[in-house]
Design a protein around this motif. Structure first.
Motif, PDB file in Angstrom:
ATOM      1  N   ARG A   1       0.829  -1.207   0.000  1.00 18.38           N
ATOM      2  CA  ARG A   1       0.000   0.000   0.000  1.00 18.38           C
ATOM      3  C   ARG A   1       0.866   1.261   0.000  1.00 18.38           C
ATOM      4  O   ARG A   1       0.572   2.219  -0.694  1.00 18.38           O
ATOM      5  CB  ARG A   1      -0.952   0.015   1.186  1.00 18.38           C
ATOM      6  CG  ARG A   1      -1.798   1.282   1.159  1.00 18.38           C
ATOM      7  CD  ARG A   1      -2.906   1.289   2.125  1.00 18.38           C
ATOM      8  NE  ARG A   1      -3.699   2.497   1.893  1.00 18.38           N
ATOM      9  CZ  ARG A   1      -4.938   2.610   2.257  1.00 18.38           C
ATOM     10  NH1 ARG A   1      -5.560   1.632   2.859  1.00 18.38           N
ATOM     11  NH2 ARG A   1      -5.586   3.729   2.023  1.00 18.38           N
ATOM     12  N   ARG A   2       1.932   1.276   0.773  1.00 21.74           N
ATOM     13  CA  ARG A   2       2.760   2.485   0.827  1.00 21.74           C
ATOM     14  C   ARG A   2       3.412   2.763  -0.526  1.00 21.74           C
ATOM     15  O   ARG A   2       3.675   3.913  -0.848  1.00 21.74           O
ATOM     16  CB  ARG A   2       3.763   2.423   1.971  1.00 21.74           C
ATOM     17  CG  ARG A   2       4.843   1.402   1.858  1.00 21.74           C
ATOM     18  CD  ARG A   2       5.744   1.484   3.120  1.00 21.74           C
ATOM     19  NE  ARG A   2       6.633   0.375   3.207  1.00 21.74           N
ATOM     20  CZ  ARG A   2       6.390  -0.766   3.821  1.00 21.74           C
ATOM     21  NH1 ARG A   2       5.235  -0.956   4.420  1.00 21.74           N
ATOM     22  NH2 ARG A   2       7.282  -1.721   3.854  1.00 21.74           N
TER      23      ARG A   2
ATOM     24  N   ASP B   1       0.533   4.326  -2.478  1.00 23.90           N
ATOM     25  CA  ASP B   1       0.326   5.677  -1.953  1.00 23.90           C
ATOM     26  C   ASP B   1       1.420   6.621  -2.450  1.00 23.90           C
ATOM     27  O   ASP B   1       1.147   7.781  -2.761  1.00 23.90           O
ATOM     28  CB  ASP B   1       0.297   5.666  -0.423  1.00 23.90           C
ATOM     29  CG  ASP B   1      -0.961   5.024   0.154  1.00 23.90           C
ATOM     30  OD1 ASP B   1      -1.937   4.829  -0.610  1.00 23.90           O
ATOM     31  OD2 ASP B   1      -0.951   4.720   1.365  1.00 23.90           O
TER      32      ASP B   1
ATOM     33  N   ALA C   1       0.545  10.014  -4.479  1.00 23.02           N
ATOM     34  CA  ALA C   1       0.693  11.242  -3.683  1.00 23.02           C
ATOM     35  C   ALA C   1       0.798  12.475  -4.573  1.00 23.02           C
ATOM     36  O   ALA C   1       1.722  12.607  -5.378  1.00 23.02           O
ATOM     37  CB  ALA C   1       1.921  11.143  -2.781  1.00 23.02           C
TER      38      ALA C   1
ATOM     39  N   GLU D   1      -8.825   1.974  -0.755  1.00 25.52           N
ATOM     40  CA  GLU D   1      -7.834   2.536  -1.674  1.00 25.52           C
ATOM     41  C   GLU D   1      -8.440   2.982  -3.004  1.00 25.52           C
ATOM     42  O   GLU D   1      -7.824   3.750  -3.730  1.00 25.52           O
ATOM     43  CB  GLU D   1      -6.730   1.514  -1.966  1.00 25.52           C
ATOM     44  CG  GLU D   1      -5.738   1.342  -0.861  1.00 25.52           C
ATOM     45  CD  GLU D   1      -4.603   0.439  -1.278  1.00 25.52           C
ATOM     46  OE1 GLU D   1      -3.752   0.882  -2.089  1.00 25.52           O
ATOM     47  OE2 GLU D   1      -4.566  -0.716  -0.815  1.00 25.52           O
TER      48      GLU D   1
END
Length: 184
Positions: free
Chosen positions: A91-92, A95, A99, A147
């Motif tokens: 997920r990071r 992300d 961003a 998400e």
């Protein structure tokens, strides 16, 4: 007054063998959008590590993700819709790619383990060896509903998978019926 959102960049995610490159090339071709394979953004060190059948770690992947982010920014600055394949296993990572980029649309290709293994053992000359699939599955954090990632079972034909993504984009009011954005 809201700033205009750049044209979409579809990021096809999933583990090795899920069909990201095959579907991505088809999708980009059908839509007349730019295409890139995230594997092309790996550093020489990452490529050497994978060739030695050593799994990548977060420290290896973060600069790679930043390179992909720069490519997305370049495409957007040139007002060009695009498609890119990138595993984005965690997920990071997803992300990080999203961003400050409202134009990024994530699509996660879901494939059963038997199909993944078969695809990995059948392909030749790829930098990612079949015996490394376990390391990707261990690192994988499948997208959650929050998400907003489109999850598509990539068990049908690549053409069918690409068509499902086109319909999803059409529903997002970007692609007019019967055509691509370019030349409108």
């Amino acid at each position: 007054m809201a700033l205009p959102v750049p044209p979409p960049v579809v990021v096809l995610t999933g583990v090795a063998g899920s069909g990201k490159s095959t579907v991505g090339k088809l999708l980009a071709s059908r839509l007349d959008w730019d295409w890139a394979d995230g594997d092309a953004f790996h550093s020489a060190e990452n490529l050497a590590k994978m060739a030695a059948r050593k799994p990548l770690e977060d420290a290896d992947r973060l600069p790679w993700l930043d390179e992909i982010g720069q490519w997305i920014d370049k495409e957007s600055a040139e007002d060009r819709p695009a498609v890119i394949a990138c595993s984005a296993l965690k997920r990071r990572y997803r992300d990080r790619l999203r961003a400050g980029r409202p134009q990024v649309r994530m699509v996660y290709l879901v494939v059963d383990l038997k199909t993944l293994h078969q695809r990995m053992t059948d392909r030749r000359g790829h930098m990612f060896h079949a015996d490394m699939l376990g390391s990707q599955l261990a690192a994988l954090e499948p997208p959650t509903r929050e998400e907003g990632v489109l999850m598509i079972r990539s068990a049908g034909t690549p053409e069918l998978t690409a068509e499902q993504i086109i319909e999803w984009e059409r529903l997002r009011s970007y692609i007019p019926v019967g055509g691509s954005r370019r030349g409108d």
